[in-house]
Design a protein around this motif. Sequence first.
Motif, PDB file in Angstrom:
ATOM      1  N   PHE A 144       0.995  -1.405   0.200  1.00 42.30           N
ATOM      2  CA  PHE A 144       0.277   0.051   0.078  1.00 42.30           C
ATOM      3  C   PHE A 144       0.776   1.315   0.164  1.00 42.30           C
ATOM      4  O   PHE A 144       0.658   2.132  -1.089  1.00 42.30           O
ATOM      5  N   MET A 145       1.600   1.043   0.498  1.00 42.33           N
ATOM      6  CA  MET A 145       2.553   2.657   1.296  1.00 42.33           C
ATOM      7  C   MET A 145       3.365   3.034  -0.551  1.00 42.33           C
ATOM      8  O   MET A 145       3.312   3.562  -0.795  1.00 42.33           O
ATOM      9  N   ILE A 146       3.974   1.460  -0.797  1.00 43.37           N
ATOM     10  CA  ILE A 146       4.596   1.738  -2.512  1.00 43.37           C
ATOM     11  C   ILE A 146       3.780   2.507  -3.704  1.00 43.37           C
ATOM     12  O   ILE A 146       3.498   3.316  -4.057  1.00 43.37           O
ATOM     13  N   ILE A 147       2.305   1.223  -3.425  1.00 38.92           N
ATOM     14  CA  ILE A 147       1.574   2.212  -4.268  1.00 38.92           C
ATOM     15  C   ILE A 147       0.884   3.293  -3.959  1.00 38.92           C
ATOM     16  O   ILE A 147       1.041   4.202  -5.392  1.00 38.92           O
ATOM     17  N   SER A 148       0.609   3.544  -2.952  1.00 41.73           N
ATOM     18  CA  SER A 148       0.237   4.848  -3.001  1.00 41.73           C
ATOM     19  C   SER A 148       0.660   5.978  -3.262  1.00 41.73           C
ATOM     20  O   SER A 148       0.727   6.896  -3.895  1.00 41.73           O
ATOM     21  N   PHE A 149       2.443   5.710  -2.496  1.00 40.73           N
ATOM     22  CA  PHE A 149       3.311   7.339  -3.342  1.00 40.73           C
ATOM     23  C   PHE A 149       3.621   6.988  -4.342  1.00 40.73           C
ATOM     24  O   PHE A 149       3.592   8.168  -5.273  1.00 40.73           O
ATOM     25  N   THR A 150       3.550   5.870  -5.214  1.00 38.71           N
ATOM     26  CA  THR A 150       3.376   6.661  -6.709  1.00 38.71           C
ATOM     27  C   THR A 150       2.674   7.118  -7.984  1.00 38.71           C
ATOM     28  O   THR A 150       3.565   7.278  -8.294  1.00 38.71           O
ATOM     29  N   ALA A 151       0.847   6.499  -7.028  1.00 40.54           N
ATOM     30  CA  ALA A 151      -0.069   7.297  -8.346  1.00 40.54           C
ATOM     31  C   ALA A 151       0.622   8.466  -7.521  1.00 40.54           C
ATOM     32  O   ALA A 151      -0.219   9.697  -8.069  1.00 40.54           O
ATOM     33  N   SER A 152       0.955   9.229  -6.141  1.00 37.84           N
ATOM     34  CA  SER A 152       0.803  10.621  -5.426  1.00 37.84           C
ATOM     35  C   SER A 152       1.632  11.208  -6.630  1.00 37.84           C
ATOM     36  O   SER A 152       1.584  12.138  -7.440  1.00 37.84           O
ATOM     37  N   LEU A 153       3.001   9.948  -6.800  1.00 35.91           N
ATOM     38  CA  LEU A 153       3.537  11.356  -7.971  1.00 35.91           C
ATOM     39  C   LEU A 153       3.481  11.181  -9.023  1.00 35.91           C
ATOM     40  O   LEU A 153       3.484  12.420 -10.149  1.00 35.91           O
ATOM     41  N   THR A 154       2.844  10.337  -9.440  1.00 38.53           N
ATOM     42  CA  THR A 154       2.556  10.059 -10.778  1.00 38.53           C
ATOM     43  C   THR A 154       1.245  11.408 -11.280  1.00 38.53           C
ATOM     44  O   THR A 154       1.009  11.832 -12.023  1.00 38.53           O
ATOM     45  N   VAL A 155       0.580  11.287 -10.078  1.00 35.89           N
ATOM     46  CA  VAL A 155      -1.000  12.035 -10.206  1.00 35.89           C
ATOM     47  C   VAL A 155      -0.465  13.438 -10.063  1.00 35.89           C
ATOM     48  O   VAL A 155      -0.169  14.497 -10.854  1.00 35.89           O
ATOM     49  N   PHE A 156       1.132  14.180  -9.649  1.00 34.80           N
ATOM     50  CA  PHE A 156       1.451  15.228  -9.934  1.00 34.80           C
ATOM     51  C   PHE A 156       2.430  15.666 -10.692  1.00 34.80           C
ATOM     52  O   PHE A 156       2.328  16.463 -11.521  1.00 34.80           O
ATOM     53  N   LYS A 157       3.187  14.841 -11.156  1.00 38.37           N
ATOM     54  CA  LYS A 157       3.903  15.093 -12.397  1.00 38.37           C
ATOM     55  C   LYS A 157       2.592  14.924 -13.705  1.00 38.37           C
ATOM     56  O   LYS A 157       2.502  15.960 -14.682  1.00 38.37           O
ATOM     57  N   ARG A 158       1.431  14.584 -13.402  1.00 39.59           N
ATOM     58  CA  ARG A 158       0.362  15.261 -14.979  1.00 39.59           C
ATOM     59  C   ARG A 158      -0.377  16.481 -14.264  1.00 39.59           C
ATOM     60  O   ARG A 158      -0.809  17.028 -15.206  1.00 39.59           O
ATOM     61  N   GLY A 159       0.502  16.707 -13.323  1.00 35.89           N
ATOM     62  CA  GLY A 159      -0.350  18.313 -13.117  1.00 35.89           C
ATOM     63  C   GLY A 159      -1.841  18.692 -12.762  1.00 35.89           C
ATOM     64  O   GLY A 159      -2.553  19.502 -12.681  1.00 35.89           O
ATOM     65  N   THR A 160      -2.311  16.977 -12.141  1.00 33.97           N
ATOM     66  CA  THR A 160      -3.186  17.242 -11.600  1.00 33.97           C
ATOM     67  C   THR A 160      -3.739  18.901 -10.972  1.00 33.97           C
ATOM     68  O   THR A 160      -3.150  18.675  -9.614  1.00 33.97           O
ATOM     69  N   GLY A 161      -5.146  19.199 -11.162  1.00 33.53           N
ATOM     70  CA  GLY A 161      -5.130  20.128 -10.259  1.00 33.53           C
ATOM     71  C   GLY A 161      -4.486  21.738  -9.446  1.00 33.53           C
ATOM     72  O   GLY A 161      -4.317  21.943  -9.449  1.00 33.53           O
ATOM     73  N   ILE A 162      -3.303  21.401 -11.323  1.00 35.13           N
ATOM     74  CA  ILE A 162      -2.440  22.548 -10.248  1.00 35.13           C
ATOM     75  C   ILE A 162      -2.126  23.018 -11.929  1.00 35.13           C
ATOM     76  O   ILE A 162      -1.599  24.197 -12.275  1.00 35.13           O
ATOM     77  N   LYS A 163      -1.056  22.559 -13.074  1.00 38.17           N
ATOM     78  CA  LYS A 163      -1.749  23.366 -14.123  1.00 38.17           C
ATOM     79  C   LYS A 163      -3.145  24.030 -14.875  1.00 38.17           C
ATOM     80  O   LYS A 163      -4.445  23.658 -14.139  1.00 38.17           O
ATOM     81  N   ILE A 164      -2.613  24.912 -15.613  1.00 34.46           N
ATOM     82  CA  ILE A 164      -3.789  25.792 -15.316  1.00 34.46           C
ATOM     83  C   ILE A 164      -4.429  25.143 -16.889  1.00 34.46           C
ATOM     84  O   ILE A 164      -3.598  25.148 -17.239  1.00 34.46           O
ATOM     85  N   GLN A 165      -5.625  24.993 -17.130  1.00 36.62           N
ATOM     86  CA  GLN A 165      -6.695  24.802 -18.067  1.00 36.62           C
ATOM     87  C   GLN A 165      -6.639  25.899 -19.040  1.00 36.62           C
ATOM     88  O   GLN A 165      -6.907  26.988 -18.864  1.00 36.62           O
TER      89      GLN A 165
END
Length: 258
Positions: free
Chosen positions: A237-258
Amino acid sequence: MKIFYNRTGFLTLLFREIHRFSRVSIQTILAPLISNILYLGIFSGILSTRSIAFEGFNYLQFLVPGLATMGAIFASFQNPSFSLISQKYMNTVQDLNSYPISDIEKTTAFILGGMVRGTLIGTLTYVATLPFVRSGIYSPVFFFFSLMLTSFVFSSIGFISGLALDGFEKMNFVLSIVITPMSYLGGVFFEISKLSGILSAIRFINPIYPLVNITRYAYLGVYEDNIYVHGALALIFMIISFTASLTVFKRGTGIKIQ
């Protein structure tokens, strides 16, 4: 290329996240701590004589690690999610793109900030229960580690939620409708082995159950089901949750201006 190339920037962001919740400690630390103690006080008056499946222990001893785990879950989830959603309201979340640190440093700083808060709440919950339940810890080091691991997992989930959600009402929905029922059905207040039917089967898809179980093992030295499987699941769970967090952040979800 170094993954962590700006230690000063990373530590600055981490300390900012820790300072953010510590300066309003009445809301972020004292309030959830009192809530957990109220749970213990209520159950000590109503169910203190309730028998449990673990011979040699009473119900209150059984309850303490569950409350500590639940406190860690809620606190660690709220820290990064609240921080990111607050920045969205202030229209400053886009500033994360300009920080001179890597994506993994940014992600790790937010998650560790939540982990610190969750671990602190879980540990203080145990300390606050000492006047009610005078019981030594089977493995203090493992108990502390299990709270850290639990907090890391749910801080990662909170980080993802903070990026994906755009309002506090949605964050509270996740807490109330998803995480709270999962906690109640994850062995916080009762043994999963005493449930029947679908409620018992839910434990196989409930990630909170293994986390509660390893914390209870660290506290009492007893467990339900296979503690080795649950320990392995917790690490996964720790590995998956961190990997998912990093992936979502790299995609710019909720951060990049549309």
